[in-house]
Scaffold this motif. Structure first.
Motif, mmCIF file in Angstrom:
data_model
loop_
_atom_site.group_PDB
_atom_site.id
_atom_site.type_symbol
_atom_site.label_atom_id
_atom_site.label_comp_id
_atom_site.label_asym_id
_atom_site.label_seq_id
_atom_site.Cartn_x
_atom_site.Cartn_y
_atom_site.Cartn_z
ATOM 1 N N LEU A 37 0.822 -1.146 0.041
ATOM 2 C CA LEU A 37 -0.046 0.034 0.045
ATOM 3 C C LEU A 37 0.912 1.134 0.081
ATOM 4 C CD1 LEU A 37 -2.426 -1.044 2.811
ATOM 5 C CD2 LEU A 37 -2.995 -1.009 0.406
ATOM 6 N N PRO A 38 0.355 2.522 -0.475
ATOM 7 C CA PRO A 38 1.103 3.780 -0.425
ATOM 8 C C PRO A 38 1.306 4.061 0.936
ATOM 9 C CG PRO A 38 -0.770 3.691 -1.994
ATOM 10 C CD PRO A 38 -0.605 2.538 -0.976
ATOM 11 N N SER A 39 2.467 4.337 1.287
ATOM 12 C CA SER A 39 2.998 4.722 3.023
ATOM 13 C C SER A 39 1.945 5.593 3.241
ATOM 14 C CB SER A 39 4.278 4.971 2.848
ATOM 15 O OG SER A 39 4.772 6.090 2.373
ATOM 16 N N GLN A 40 1.576 6.686 2.697
ATOM 17 C CA GLN A 40 0.728 7.740 3.020
ATOM 18 C C GLN A 40 -0.460 7.116 3.542
ATOM 19 O OE1 GLN A 40 1.726 10.971 3.838
ATOM 20 N NE2 GLN A 40 -0.484 11.264 4.617
ATOM 21 N N GLU A 41 -1.038 6.396 2.808
ATOM 22 C CA GLU A 41 -2.525 5.642 3.221
ATOM 23 C C GLU A 41 -2.484 4.935 4.465
ATOM 24 O OE1 GLU A 41 -4.096 3.751 -0.128
ATOM 25 O OE2 GLU A 41 -4.523 5.653 -1.190
ATOM 26 N N VAL A 42 -1.072 4.001 4.623
ATOM 27 C CA VAL A 42 -0.863 3.150 5.774
ATOM 28 C C VAL A 42 -0.841 4.373 6.828
ATOM 29 C CG1 VAL A 42 0.472 1.747 7.034
ATOM 30 C CG2 VAL A 42 0.030 1.505 4.608
ATOM 31 N N MET A 43 -0.047 5.454 6.668
ATOM 32 C CA MET A 43 -0.062 6.345 7.891
ATOM 33 C C MET A 43 -1.402 7.133 8.523
ATOM 34 S SD MET A 43 3.042 6.075 8.801
ATOM 35 C CE MET A 43 2.916 4.313 8.137
ATOM 36 N N ILE A 44 -2.063 7.144 7.523
ATOM 37 C CA ILE A 44 -3.482 7.985 7.656
ATOM 38 C C ILE A 44 -4.369 6.557 8.572
ATOM 39 C CG2 ILE A 44 -5.870 8.439 6.685
ATOM 40 C CD1 ILE A 44 -4.026 9.580 4.500
ATOM 41 N N ILE A 102 -3.167 4.412 10.528
ATOM 42 C CA ILE A 102 -2.577 4.307 11.946
ATOM 43 C C ILE A 102 -2.687 5.554 12.739
ATOM 44 C CG2 ILE A 102 -1.444 2.251 11.354
ATOM 45 C CD1 ILE A 102 1.131 3.806 11.687
ATOM 46 N N ALA A 103 -3.258 6.674 12.393
ATOM 47 C CA ALA A 103 -2.980 8.062 12.683
ATOM 48 C C ALA A 103 -3.674 8.127 14.178
ATOM 49 C CB ALA A 103 -3.410 9.064 12.165
ATOM 50 N N ASP A 104 -4.824 7.405 13.878
ATOM 51 C CA ASP A 104 -5.707 7.447 15.469
ATOM 52 C C ASP A 104 -5.602 6.150 16.218
ATOM 53 O OD1 ASP A 104 -7.278 5.953 13.822
ATOM 54 O OD2 ASP A 104 -9.172 7.206 14.188
ATOM 55 N N SER A 105 -4.723 5.304 16.021
ATOM 56 C CA SER A 105 -4.476 4.149 16.623
ATOM 57 C C SER A 105 -3.727 4.139 17.818
ATOM 58 C CB SER A 105 -3.966 2.984 15.621
ATOM 59 O OG SER A 105 -4.745 2.751 14.409
ATOM 60 N N PRO A 106 -3.820 3.320 18.759
ATOM 61 C CA PRO A 106 -2.875 3.101 19.903
ATOM 62 C C PRO A 106 -1.499 2.797 19.533
ATOM 63 C CG PRO A 106 -5.085 1.659 20.271
ATOM 64 C CD PRO A 106 -4.670 1.992 18.799
ATOM 65 N N GLY A 163 7.393 11.125 11.966
ATOM 66 C CA GLY A 163 6.974 12.359 11.998
ATOM 67 C C GLY A 163 5.447 12.682 11.445
ATOM 68 N N THR A 164 5.285 11.750 10.330
ATOM 69 C CA THR A 164 3.778 12.029 9.555
ATOM 70 C C THR A 164 2.679 11.498 10.460
ATOM 71 O OG1 THR A 164 5.141 11.559 7.524
ATOM 72 C CG2 THR A 164 2.646 11.174 7.369
ATOM 73 N N VAL A 165 2.791 10.564 11.042
ATOM 74 C CA VAL A 165 1.878 10.190 11.862
ATOM 75 C C VAL A 165 1.248 11.139 13.145
ATOM 76 C CG1 VAL A 165 1.109 8.464 13.653
ATOM 77 C CG2 VAL A 165 2.048 7.699 11.599
ATOM 78 N N LYS A 166 2.504 11.718 13.785
ATOM 79 C CA LYS A 166 2.433 12.710 14.718
ATOM 80 C C LYS A 166 1.826 14.076 14.355
ATOM 81 C CE LYS A 166 5.747 10.804 17.809
ATOM 82 N NZ LYS A 166 6.852 11.215 18.759
ATOM 83 N N VAL A 223 -6.388 13.675 10.910
ATOM 84 C CA VAL A 223 -7.171 12.986 10.012
ATOM 85 C C VAL A 223 -8.491 12.658 10.485
ATOM 86 C CG1 VAL A 223 -7.250 10.266 9.317
ATOM 87 C CG2 VAL A 223 -4.938 11.533 9.474
ATOM 88 N N SER A 224 -9.328 12.608 9.894
ATOM 89 C CA SER A 224 -10.897 12.725 10.522
ATOM 90 C C SER A 224 -11.021 11.216 10.687
ATOM 91 C CB SER A 224 -11.948 13.027 9.310
ATOM 92 O OG SER A 224 -11.880 12.378 8.216
ATOM 93 N N PRO A 225 -11.871 10.836 11.518
ATOM 94 C CA PRO A 225 -12.347 9.491 11.754
ATOM 95 C C PRO A 225 -12.695 8.594 10.559
ATOM 96 C CG PRO A 225 -13.359 10.918 13.530
ATOM 97 C CD PRO A 225 -12.462 11.809 12.457
ATOM 98 N N GLU A 226 -13.458 9.476 9.743
ATOM 99 C CA GLU A 226 -13.734 8.464 8.420
ATOM 100 C C GLU A 226 -12.940 8.250 7.527
ATOM 101 O OE1 GLU A 226 -15.151 11.646 9.559
ATOM 102 O OE2 GLU A 226 -16.762 10.958 10.597
ATOM 103 N N GLU A 227 -11.899 9.149 7.426
ATOM 104 C CA GLU A 227 -10.980 8.963 6.406
ATOM 105 C C GLU A 227 -10.005 7.665 7.182
ATOM 106 O OE1 GLU A 227 -7.413 11.147 4.051
ATOM 107 O OE2 GLU A 227 -7.953 12.235 5.946
ATOM 108 N N ALA A 228 -9.724 7.784 8.460
ATOM 109 C CA ALA A 228 -8.827 6.736 8.996
ATOM 110 C C ALA A 228 -9.442 5.413 8.700
ATOM 111 C CB ALA A 228 -8.608 6.906 10.356
ATOM 112 N N LYS A 229 -10.982 5.294 8.990
ATOM 113 C CA LYS A 229 -11.485 4.118 8.842
ATOM 114 C C LYS A 229 -11.478 3.558 7.464
ATOM 115 C CE LYS A 229 -16.198 2.164 9.524
ATOM 116 N NZ LYS A 229 -17.649 2.656 9.893
ATOM 117 N N GLU A 230 -11.517 4.225 6.365
ATOM 118 C CA GLU A 230 -11.390 4.198 5.242
ATOM 119 C C GLU A 230 -10.142 3.405 4.766
ATOM 120 O OE1 GLU A 230 -13.676 3.566 2.668
ATOM 121 O OE2 GLU A 230 -15.177 4.037 4.327
#
Length: 128
Positions: free
Chosen positions: A41-48, A50-54, A75-78, A82-89
């Motif tokens: 997967l594109p790394s940017q999508e993976v970071m989105i 996990i952004a709101d994950s533990p 750094g990208t994650v921090k 990200v909206s909850p909807e985007e993270a969910k997708e």
């Protein structure tokens, strides 16, 4: 729900459990399997995703990437909002990747679920 299904229709229960993957179970996914999934997967999508994950999920996923880019990914994650909807997708992309690995017989999702239940303190449901 799965317990009721186990009692009423064991075959359907097995089919569902063999395709069931909870995103929160990432900490018990074998590293080689998770690495294959996230690197497709594109790394940017993976970071989105996990952004709101533990933190344990974030760490496990980031460690799947080459060492050279990990600091940038942290750094990208921090820094990203990200909206909850985007993270969910985006989480769905990882879930689908895990399901594909199961379809390809590279991972046993039923075992991962059982390991996750043990790790999280939940008692695995009894089989009928």
């Amino acid at each position: 729900m799965i317990n009721n299904l186990r009692v009423s229709d064991r075959q359907l229960s097995d089919e569902v459990e063999n395709r069931l993957f909870l995103f929160d179970a990432i900490p018990v996914v074998p590293k080689d399997v998770l690495t294959e999934v996230v690197r497709r997967l594109p790394s940017q999508e993976v970071m989105i995703a996990i952004a709101d994950s533990p933190v344990p999920i974030q760490e496990k996923v980031i460690l799947c990437f080459p060492e050279k880019i990990r600091r940038t990914l942290v750094g990208t994650v921090k820094s990203q909002k990200v909206s909850p909807e985007e993270a969910k997708e985006k989480k769905k992309l990882i879930v689908r990747g895990m399901q594909k690995m199961a379809d390809d017989k590279k991972v046993d999702l039923k075992k991962i679920q059982a390991d996750f239940e043990k790790m999280s303190g939940q008692k695995p449901a009894k089989s009928a």
